[in-house]
Design an enzyme around this catalytic site. Structure first.
Site, mmCIF file in Angstrom:
data_model
loop_
_atom_site.group_PDB
_atom_site.id
_atom_site.type_symbol
_atom_site.label_atom_id
_atom_site.label_comp_id
_atom_site.label_asym_id
_atom_site.label_seq_id
_atom_site.Cartn_x
_atom_site.Cartn_y
_atom_site.Cartn_z
ATOM 1 N N LYS A 148 57.326 66.337 -2.658
ATOM 2 C CA LYS A 148 58.950 66.051 -2.468
ATOM 3 C C LYS A 148 59.903 67.100 -2.893
ATOM 4 C CE LYS A 148 57.942 62.750 -5.588
ATOM 5 N NZ LYS A 148 56.256 62.965 -5.546
ATOM 6 N N GLN A 197 57.437 60.739 -8.555
ATOM 7 C CA GLN A 197 56.131 60.037 -8.543
ATOM 8 C C GLN A 197 55.866 59.271 -6.967
ATOM 9 O OE1 GLN A 197 58.172 58.841 -11.595
ATOM 10 N NE2 GLN A 197 57.022 60.761 -12.194
ATOM 11 N N GLY A 233 56.441 66.610 -11.725
ATOM 12 C CA GLY A 233 56.326 68.251 -11.838
ATOM 13 C C GLY A 233 56.488 68.486 -10.210
ATOM 14 N N HIS A 234 57.601 69.173 -9.947
ATOM 15 C CA HIS A 234 57.913 69.670 -8.525
ATOM 16 C C HIS A 234 57.765 70.988 -8.192
ATOM 17 C CE1 HIS A 234 60.421 65.661 -8.391
ATOM 18 N NE2 HIS A 234 59.045 65.384 -8.658
ATOM 19 N N ASP A 263 53.013 63.773 -6.031
ATOM 20 C CA ASP A 263 52.718 65.154 -5.625
ATOM 21 C C ASP A 263 52.580 65.211 -4.022
ATOM 22 O OD1 ASP A 263 52.668 65.664 -8.247
ATOM 23 O OD2 ASP A 263 50.591 64.968 -8.382
HETATM 24 P P1 GDP Z 1 56.113 66.599 -5.817
HETATM 25 O O1 GDP Z 1 55.766 66.352 -7.070
HETATM 26 O O2 GDP Z 1 55.992 65.829 -4.805
HETATM 27 O O3 GDP Z 1 57.377 67.605 -5.625
HETATM 28 O O4 GDP Z 1 54.888 67.717 -5.327
HETATM 29 P P2 GDP Z 1 54.319 68.803 -6.184
HETATM 30 O O5 GDP Z 1 55.150 69.833 -6.214
HETATM 31 O O6 GDP Z 1 53.682 68.402 -7.606
HETATM 32 O O7 GDP Z 1 52.963 69.232 -5.252
HETATM 33 C C1 GDP Z 1 53.031 69.593 -4.026
HETATM 34 C C2 GDP Z 1 52.181 71.204 -4.021
HETATM 35 O O8 GDP Z 1 52.022 71.460 -2.528
HETATM 36 C C3 GDP Z 1 53.304 72.043 -4.472
HETATM 37 O O9 GDP Z 1 52.346 73.052 -5.196
HETATM 38 C C4 GDP Z 1 54.104 72.706 -3.475
HETATM 39 O O10 GDP Z 1 53.947 74.188 -3.567
HETATM 40 C C5 GDP Z 1 52.878 72.750 -2.338
HETATM 41 N N1 GDP Z 1 53.126 72.393 -0.714
HETATM 42 C C6 GDP Z 1 54.162 71.524 -0.625
HETATM 43 N N2 GDP Z 1 54.313 71.618 0.837
HETATM 44 C C7 GDP Z 1 53.155 72.302 1.255
HETATM 45 C C8 GDP Z 1 52.571 72.379 2.506
HETATM 46 O O11 GDP Z 1 53.183 72.168 3.414
HETATM 47 N N3 GDP Z 1 51.348 73.387 2.746
HETATM 48 C C9 GDP Z 1 50.796 73.570 1.394
HETATM 49 N N4 GDP Z 1 49.700 74.359 1.431
HETATM 50 N N5 GDP Z 1 51.247 73.474 0.227
HETATM 51 C C10 GDP Z 1 52.478 72.690 -0.082
HETATM 52 P P1 IMO Z 2 55.648 63.711 -9.248
HETATM 53 O O1 IMO Z 2 56.860 63.483 -9.328
HETATM 54 C C1 IMO Z 2 51.425 62.416 -9.922
HETATM 55 C C2 IMO Z 2 50.941 59.312 -12.929
HETATM 56 C C3 IMO Z 2 49.813 59.982 -14.225
HETATM 57 C C4 IMO Z 2 49.190 58.592 -14.595
HETATM 58 C C5 IMO Z 2 50.258 57.526 -14.380
HETATM 59 C C6 IMO Z 2 51.253 57.044 -15.517
HETATM 60 O O2 IMO Z 2 55.127 65.020 -9.586
HETATM 61 O O3 IMO Z 2 55.025 63.250 -7.871
HETATM 62 P P2 IMO Z 2 53.098 58.261 -17.011
HETATM 63 O O4 IMO Z 2 52.984 59.610 -17.841
HETATM 64 O O5 IMO Z 2 54.185 58.279 -16.068
HETATM 65 O O6 IMO Z 2 53.025 57.033 -17.976
HETATM 66 O O7 IMO Z 2 51.664 58.255 -16.321
HETATM 67 O O8 IMO Z 2 51.247 58.034 -13.507
HETATM 68 N N1 IMO Z 2 52.029 60.119 -12.716
HETATM 69 C C7 IMO Z 2 51.861 61.038 -11.605
HETATM 70 N N2 IMO Z 2 51.108 61.603 -10.837
HETATM 71 N N3 IMO Z 2 52.618 62.806 -9.947
HETATM 72 C C8 IMO Z 2 53.655 62.491 -10.532
HETATM 73 O O9 IMO Z 2 54.862 62.686 -10.600
HETATM 74 C C9 IMO Z 2 53.570 61.401 -11.632
HETATM 75 N N4 IMO Z 2 53.980 61.003 -12.643
HETATM 76 C C10 IMO Z 2 53.004 60.154 -13.433
HETATM 77 O O10 IMO Z 2 48.978 60.780 -13.601
HETATM 78 O O11 IMO Z 2 48.234 58.332 -13.769
HETATM 79 MG MG MG Z 3 54.283 66.846 -8.496
#
Ligand code: GDP
Ligand code: IMO
Ligand code: MG
Length: 425
Positions: free
Chosen positions: A16, A225, A40-41, A13
């Site tokens: 990416k 991840q 989840g992106h 998270d």
């Molecule tokens: P990922 O799994 O690495 O793709 O990240 P996620 O999408 O799960 O989580 C990142 C969250 O932060 C998302 O809700 C993005 O919309 C948000 N986000 C990304 N870059 C920024 C930033 O620079 N500032 C803020 N406030 N939110 C951001």
């Molecule tokens: P993105 O791509 C954050 C965590 C779960 C749990 C552990 C194992 O959005 O960054 P799993 O279901 O993979 O066997 O769970 O890994 N986990 C993540 N945490 N971002 C993710 O993906 C994750 N994918 C798995 O919360 O602790």
């Molecule tokens: Mg994510």
């Protein structure tokens, strides 16, 4: 633009998806190489929000080819749902644009049931998985009893595999977990619904990538991840079930390691973690709550609150080393605005000594206390800042210190979730 790997340097998270989307104009194809819909992106374009789990974040750019590599575990029903959701938002998802490796393993209903039953049966030491069947699917892959995407084109074979797998799985369901056994017929019913839809998307991803390169296009490898959730290099056993390090981009989609040129490590300006496991810089005070609320730190997949804390440069430095990161993209810097003081973890006090790398003993990180240095914060709202020079001096100093501590240049700075809110340095 050279081929580029996007890799999360913390516990996932990091943002990416946003960076993949933002860099997509310069590349021809985006490929996922590990993980599944545990990822989840969230990508925001012009105020419109898209959530991507299995489909590469390049899908939002017209003309980009998106591929799901052999190293990904794919829940076929979840993929179809995601295709529908993205289509409903006006994004075309045709077989020409979205290709699924025939070698990718499929998450079956019994993998999801096993994932959840196992977690529920644990009194303590829960991993806090996403419950999506990721671990059990990778287990079957390694046990050589997995179902692959190519089997969608041979349903009699797929059924025989399901029947064989269910002998063991049902023994666990009824003997150990007190659950009703699953029938091959019910599994096949769910598969039949999606097999026909996914068949046109099946592809030889490795050859497709070779063709993209032969035509002069470059490739982006979208990691899911983060490095500290890596099955080998993460905080075992509180990890996911795949290799998240950049090197797996090679095996996970069938391309030579020498083709992985640029490695961008995504670093969130603070740290978050979802699920269980050690997290030395976790904050349980007002600042932790501030980061959680201001950063809207809720899991995209499960909706769980993300645990929050200061940036941990021990963690980041290890990721830079393990992945051969060539530059850093720093995200969510805007969330730190308004804090008087910002702390950076530079080392750990661990079992009587000071260490500068993560301990390797099982859950040893749980015994690590952070050694902090402190920097002055800034008050200005930076969400509209579009150049390095326009950032408050304290923010620039924070970034310069992160560069010193990581030995890596910060080339991209994200100051908001929208595609436009990015400073290219
Ligand atoms: P990922 O799994 O690495 O793709 O990240 P996620 O999408 O799960 O989580 C990142 C969250 O932060 C998302 O809700 C993005 O919309 C948000 N986000 C990304 N870059 C920024 C930033 O620079 N500032 C803020 N406030 N939110 C951001
Ligand atoms: P993105 O791509 C954050 C965590 C779960 C749990 C552990 C194992 O959005 O960054 P799993 O279901 O993979 O066997 O769970 O890994 N986990 C993540 N945490 N971002 C993710 O993906 C994750 N994918 C798995 O919360 O602790
Ligand atoms: Mg994510």
């Amino acid at each position: 633009m050279a081929n580029v790997v996007i890799t999360g340097t913390q516990w996932g998270d990091e943002g990416k998806g946003k960076i993949v989307d933002m860099l997509a104009p310069g590349i021809a194809a985006v490929v996922r190489f590990q993980g599944g819909n545990n990822a989840g992106h969230t990508v925001i374009v012009g105020g419109k929000k898209y959530i991507l789990k299995l489909i590469p974040s390049g899908i939002l750019h017209e003309g980009k080819i998106c591929l799901i590599g052999n190293g990904v575990v794919v829940d076929p029903a979840a993929l179809c749902e995601e295709m529908d959701a993205v289509r409903a938002q006006g994004v075309p998802v045709t077989p020409e644009r979205l290709k699924l490796s025939r070698k990718a393993h499929l998450i079956m209903p019994y993998h999801k049931l096993l994932d959840k039953a196992r977690e529920a049966s644990k009194a303590e030491a829960k991993i806090g998985t996403t419950g999506r069947g990721i671990g059990p699917c990778y287990e079957d892959k390694v046990a050589r009893i997995g179902v692959r995407a190519c089997d969608l084109a041979d349903l009699p074979l797929l059924r025989r595999k399901v029947e064989a797998a269910l002998i063991e799985k049902n023994a666990l369901f009824s003997g150990l977990y007190g659950l009703a056994p699953m029938t091959a017929a019910s599994v096949m019913e769910s598969i039949a619904l999606v097999a026909a839809r996914l068949a046109p998307h099946l592809a030889d991803v490795s050859s497709e990538l070779a063709a993209v390169e032969a035509a002069g296009g470059s490739i982006m490898f979208e990691g899911a991840q983060g490095v500290h959730l890596d099955i080998d290099h993460g905080t075992y056993p509180c990890v996911t079930s795949s290799n998240t390090v950049a090197g797996n981009a090679s095996a996970g989609c069938g391309i030579a390691p020498s083709r992985l040129t640029r490695i961008i490590g995504i670093v969130k300006a603070y740290t978050t973690r979802v699920g269980s496991g050690p997290f030395p810089t976790e904050l349980f005070d007002y600042t932790g709550k501030y980061l959680q609320e201001k950063g809207a730190e809720f899991g995209t997949v499960t909706g769980r609150k993300r645990r929050c804390g200061w940036i941990d440069m021990v963690v980041v430095r290890e990721s830079v080393r393990l992945c051969g990161v060539t530059e850093i993209a720093l995200t969510k810097l805007d969330v730190l605005s308004g804090l008087k003081e910002i702390k950076i973890c530079t080392a750990y006090e661990y079992r009587g000594g000071r260490i500068y790398y993560p301990p390797q003993a099982e859950l040893g990180m749980g015994d690590a206390s952070p050694v902090y240095e402190s920097m002055p914060g800034w008050n200005e709202n930076i969400e509209k800042v579009s150049s390095w020079e326009a950032l408050p001096e304290a923010a620039r100093n924070y970034i310069l210190r992160l560069e010193e501590l990581s030995g890596m240049r910060v080339g991209l700075i994200s100051v908001g979730p929208d595609r436009e809110q990015t400073i290219v340095r």
